[in-house]
Design an enzyme around this catalytic site. Structure first.
Site, PDB file in Angstrom:
ATOM      1  N   TYR A 109     -30.249   5.710  23.546  1.00 32.90           N
ATOM      2  CA  TYR A 109     -29.994   6.939  24.301  1.00 32.90           C
ATOM      3  C   TYR A 109     -31.015   7.068  25.422  1.00 32.90           C
ATOM      4  O   TYR A 109     -32.215   6.884  25.213  1.00 32.90           O
ATOM      5  CB  TYR A 109     -30.079   8.160  23.393  1.00 32.90           C
ATOM      6  CG  TYR A 109     -29.914   9.472  24.128  1.00 32.90           C
ATOM      7  CD1 TYR A 109     -28.652   9.992  24.385  1.00 32.90           C
ATOM      8  CD2 TYR A 109     -31.023  10.184  24.574  1.00 32.90           C
ATOM      9  CE1 TYR A 109     -28.489  11.190  25.063  1.00 32.90           C
ATOM     10  CE2 TYR A 109     -30.879  11.384  25.261  1.00 32.90           C
ATOM     11  CZ  TYR A 109     -29.612  11.874  25.502  1.00 32.90           C
ATOM     12  OH  TYR A 109     -29.456  13.055  26.178  1.00 32.90           O
ATOM     13  N   GLU A 197     -27.303  11.211  32.110  1.00 35.80           N
ATOM     14  CA  GLU A 197     -27.325  10.871  30.688  1.00 35.80           C
ATOM     15  C   GLU A 197     -26.554   9.579  30.450  1.00 35.80           C
ATOM     16  O   GLU A 197     -25.383   9.475  30.815  1.00 35.80           O
ATOM     17  CB  GLU A 197     -26.713  11.999  29.855  1.00 35.80           C
ATOM     18  CG  GLU A 197     -26.767  11.737  28.348  1.00 35.80           C
ATOM     19  CD  GLU A 197     -26.150  12.865  27.546  1.00 35.80           C
ATOM     20  OE1 GLU A 197     -26.879  13.509  26.768  1.00 35.80           O
ATOM     21  OE2 GLU A 197     -24.935  13.113  27.704  1.00 35.80           O
TER      22      GLU A 197
END
Length: 388
Positions: A109, A197
């Site tokens: 992530y 993101e």
């Protein structure tokens, strides 16, 4: 402003961020054609909506044949995809992104966000990437890596490597991760983004680094100098109430209640929402008409509030400083007459020219409920909504 995944990947690729090959499709037949263009033996059909958690909602399908691509496309086109971010109404799927399959070895992530407390861009990363990052951050906060970027010098190579080392990346991949992280940072900075993101950022079995998914949001107030970003806006993915208001220069956020709010000043608007809740009601929106509101602007505000069919009463709360109560009062009277408003309208005025404003309201002959204080106005708005 949000953009679609494929648009985010196009922007990131311009900054050297590695992304898989893919193509946009507006029909099942076009989806199959895109897969042939890409080549290979495995493809991913992705619904393009402004929401995360598409995979859990069935919006991402892995396909190995033309028939599977066509079937997946048929199932997704025209579907309202419901995720925990869209709410029960979901979002309509009108375009698909066909992407080459990736042999995933590891998921990570990576995100870039604005920390308003420190006024700095913060890099957030976790070695435990994938769809369940929210649960991981709540249950295993020690696995989250955070690096703050000094705006005076920007993100440095050593900071990108610090993130990379914290993720436990293999030595031969450090330089690839460094380039990817710095590329994401430059995209965030140069495009006036508020969020970048990558979830997941994957290491492939061939020892490559690829952004498998990408999400970007942008500062609405900076779009005037980023026309290449502004043109990526997809209004079909937005709340139609907010789109109508924002296109007319109004600061509007749609909510789920039944009391429409027209207020000047963001702070007073927030206090108004709180007071409505305290009085047992539910606000239908946040709306700041801004300073120097003309009667025409007040009428536009009424139009925006009335776009919400759930509204049962409308509360106008104005504390005039830059504004003038007589302007607002004239706008209220004009709006009620022009739009033939039958809903209860509660008006609380205070500040500059308040006596003239109240005189305009009282002499209009309209059934407008006046209030002296914010608490009084909120109670009357809640009572009127419950009676409607």
């Amino acid at each position: 402003m949000d953009i679609h995944e494929y648009q985010a990947k196009e922007q990131l690729a311009k900054f050297g961020v590695p992304v898989p090959r893919g193509g946009l499709a507006y029909s099942p037949e076009q989806g199959v054609y895109r897969a042939h263009e890409i080549g290979g033996s495995m493809w991913v059909v992705k619904a393009q909506i402004h929401s995360g958690a598409r995979g859990k909602a069935g919006g991402i399908k892995l396909c190995r044949t033309d028939e599977e691509i066509e079937d997946a496309s048929e199932a997704l086109f025209g579907k309202r995809l419901v995720t925990h971010q869209t709410g029960p109404q979901g979002k309509l799927v009108s375009r698909l992104y066909i992407e080459e399959g990736t042999d995933i070895d590891r998921e990570i992530y990576l995100s870039f966000v604005m920390d308003r407390a420190s006024e700095r861009i913060v890099v957030v990363a976790s070695a435990a990437g994938g769809m369940d990052i929210e649960e991981i951050s709540a249950q295993q906060p020690e696995t989250i890596i955070k690096v703050s970027v000094d705006p005076a010098v920007g993100m440095q190579g050593f900071q990108a490597r610090e993130v990379t080392f914290g993720l436990g990346v293999e030595p031969e991949l450090v330089s690839k991760f460094e380039r990817t992280i710095l590329g994401c940072y430059r995209a965030f900075r140069d495009l006036d983004a508020t969020l970048v993101e990558i979830n997941p950022l994957v290491v492939t079995k061939q020892k490559g680094v690829v952004c498998l998914d990408a999400k970007m949001s942008f500062d609405d107030n900076a779009l005037f100098r980023r026309p290449q970003i502004a043109e990526l806006r997809d209004k079909s993915q937005e709340d139609p109430r907010e789109t109508y208001a924002n296109d007319r220069g109004l600061s509007y956020v749609g909510l789920d209640g039944d009391i429409g709010c027209i207020v000047n000043g963001a702070g007073l608007a927030m206090a108004t929402l709180d007071m409505i809740k305290l009085s047992g009601g539910e606000p239908a929106n946040f709306l700041d008409i801004g300073g120097g509101a003309s009667p025409e602007r007040v009428t536009k505000s009424f139009r925006a509030v009335l776009k919400d069919k759930n509204v049962k009463s409308i509360m106008v709360n104005v504390f005039a400083g830059i504004n003038r109560c007589d302007w607002v009062a004239k706008g209220v009277v004009d709006a009620i007459k022009e739009l033939d408003i039958k809903l209860p309208v509660i008006v609380r005025l205070a500040g500059t020219n308040v006596e003239e404003g109240r005189r305009i309201i009282d002499s209009s002959g309209l059934t407008v409920i006046s209030a002296e204080t914010l608490a009084d106005a909120a109670e009357k708005a809640v009572a009127a909504a419950k009676q409607s």
